[in-house]
Scaffold this motif. Structure first.
Motif, PDB file in Angstrom:
ATOM      1  N   ILE A  47      27.935  13.173  98.861  1.00  0.00           N
ATOM      2  CA  ILE A  47      28.963  12.386 100.438  1.00  0.00           C
ATOM      3  C   ILE A  47      28.900  13.891 101.640  1.00  0.00           C
ATOM      4  O   ILE A  47      28.080  12.715 102.871  1.00  0.00           O
ATOM      5  N   ARG A  48      29.230  14.936 100.895  1.00  0.00           N
ATOM      6  CA  ARG A  48      28.349  15.731 102.956  1.00  0.00           C
ATOM      7  C   ARG A  48      27.146  15.862 102.852  1.00  0.00           C
ATOM      8  O   ARG A  48      26.628  16.103 104.220  1.00  0.00           O
ATOM      9  N   ASP A  49      25.673  15.636 102.539  1.00  0.00           N
ATOM     10  CA  ASP A  49      24.788  15.588 102.649  1.00  0.00           C
ATOM     11  C   ASP A  49      24.898  14.230 104.017  1.00  0.00           C
ATOM     12  O   ASP A  49      24.165  13.445 104.980  1.00  0.00           O
ATOM     13  N   VAL A  50      25.368  12.825 103.574  1.00  0.00           N
ATOM     14  CA  VAL A  50      25.752  11.984 105.081  1.00  0.00           C
ATOM     15  C   VAL A  50      26.486  12.101 106.022  1.00  0.00           C
ATOM     16  O   VAL A  50      27.064  11.109 106.551  1.00  0.00           O
ATOM     17  N   ILE A  51      27.360  13.102 105.921  1.00  0.00           N
ATOM     18  CA  ILE A  51      28.944  12.345 106.838  1.00  0.00           C
ATOM     19  C   ILE A  51      29.013  12.531 107.953  1.00  0.00           C
ATOM     20  O   ILE A  51      27.978  13.734 107.631  1.00  0.00           O
ATOM     21  N   LEU A  52      30.054  11.712 108.030  1.00  0.00           N
ATOM     22  CA  LEU A  52      29.528  12.012 109.864  1.00  0.00           C
ATOM     23  C   LEU A  52      29.660  13.401 110.329  1.00  0.00           C
ATOM     24  O   LEU A  52      29.759  13.421 111.889  1.00  0.00           O
ATOM     25  N   PHE A  53      30.468  14.437 109.604  1.00  0.00           N
ATOM     26  CA  PHE A  53      31.073  15.337 110.510  1.00  0.00           C
ATOM     27  C   PHE A  53      30.692  16.836 110.350  1.00  0.00           C
ATOM     28  O   PHE A  53      30.941  17.113 108.310  1.00  0.00           O
ATOM     29  N   PRO A  54      29.409  17.259 111.464  1.00  0.00           N
ATOM     30  CA  PRO A  54      29.138  18.710 110.961  1.00  0.00           C
ATOM     31  C   PRO A  54      29.316  19.311 110.805  1.00  0.00           C
ATOM     32  O   PRO A  54      28.935  20.370 109.618  1.00  0.00           O
ATOM     33  N   LEU A  55      31.430  19.601 110.681  1.00  0.00           N
ATOM     34  CA  LEU A  55      32.217  21.019 110.199  1.00  0.00           C
ATOM     35  C   LEU A  55      32.087  21.070 108.914  1.00  0.00           C
ATOM     36  O   LEU A  55      32.684  21.615 108.046  1.00  0.00           O
ATOM     37  N   LEU A  56      32.136  19.844 108.276  1.00  0.00           N
ATOM     38  CA  LEU A  56      31.652  19.565 106.320  1.00  0.00           C
ATOM     39  C   LEU A  56      30.635  19.838 105.691  1.00  0.00           C
ATOM     40  O   LEU A  56      30.520  19.631 104.916  1.00  0.00           O
ATOM     41  N   ARG A  57      29.610  20.033 106.617  1.00  0.00           N
ATOM     42  CA  ARG A  57      28.421  20.534 105.901  1.00  0.00           C
ATOM     43  C   ARG A  57      28.004  21.711 105.768  1.00  0.00           C
ATOM     44  O   ARG A  57      28.913  21.985 106.506  1.00  0.00           O
TER      45      ARG A  57
END
Length: 108
Positions: free
Chosen positions: A82-92
């Motif tokens: 899900i990290r690949d598509v989530i909109l919060f760049p700080l979580l990538r």
């Protein structure tokens, strides 16, 4: 009430439910809530005669569904996390640049 889930690509994308639309059953449930309220449960519901009347006039079956847009994006982009598509760049996860990774491989 019925509950269902939609799965695609080995993951849950949606959660759904149907609503109770039997006026007699709903009245009994409200009456049980009134008994709970009399016992001191402040969160128990009051009787809702308008709602029961709407059900008795033939309110059509109702329901709801919640689609996880992030899960849908994972499916459409063939992403594994899900990290690949989530909109919060700080979580990538951070990706080191090539120059930085070369510096760390020398031990410098």
């Amino acid at each position: 009430m019925e509950r269902f889930e939609i799965f695609a690509g080995h993951m849950e994308i949606s959660n759904g439910f149907s609503e109770l639309n039997d006026p007699e059953d709903q009245r009994q449930r409200f009456e049980e809530q009134l008994k709970e309220r009399a016992r001191g449960d402040e969160e128990a519901h009051q009787m809702d005669e308008d709602y029961i009347r709407a059900l008795s006039y033939g309110m059509p079956p109702t329901g709801g569904v919640g689609v996880g847009v992030d899960r849908l994006a994972m499916l459409l982009t063939n992403s594994q996390t899900i990290r690949d598509v989530i909109l919060f760049p700080l979580l990538r996860p951070e990706k080191a640049s090539t120059a930085e990774s070369a510096d760390t491989s020398d031990g410098k």
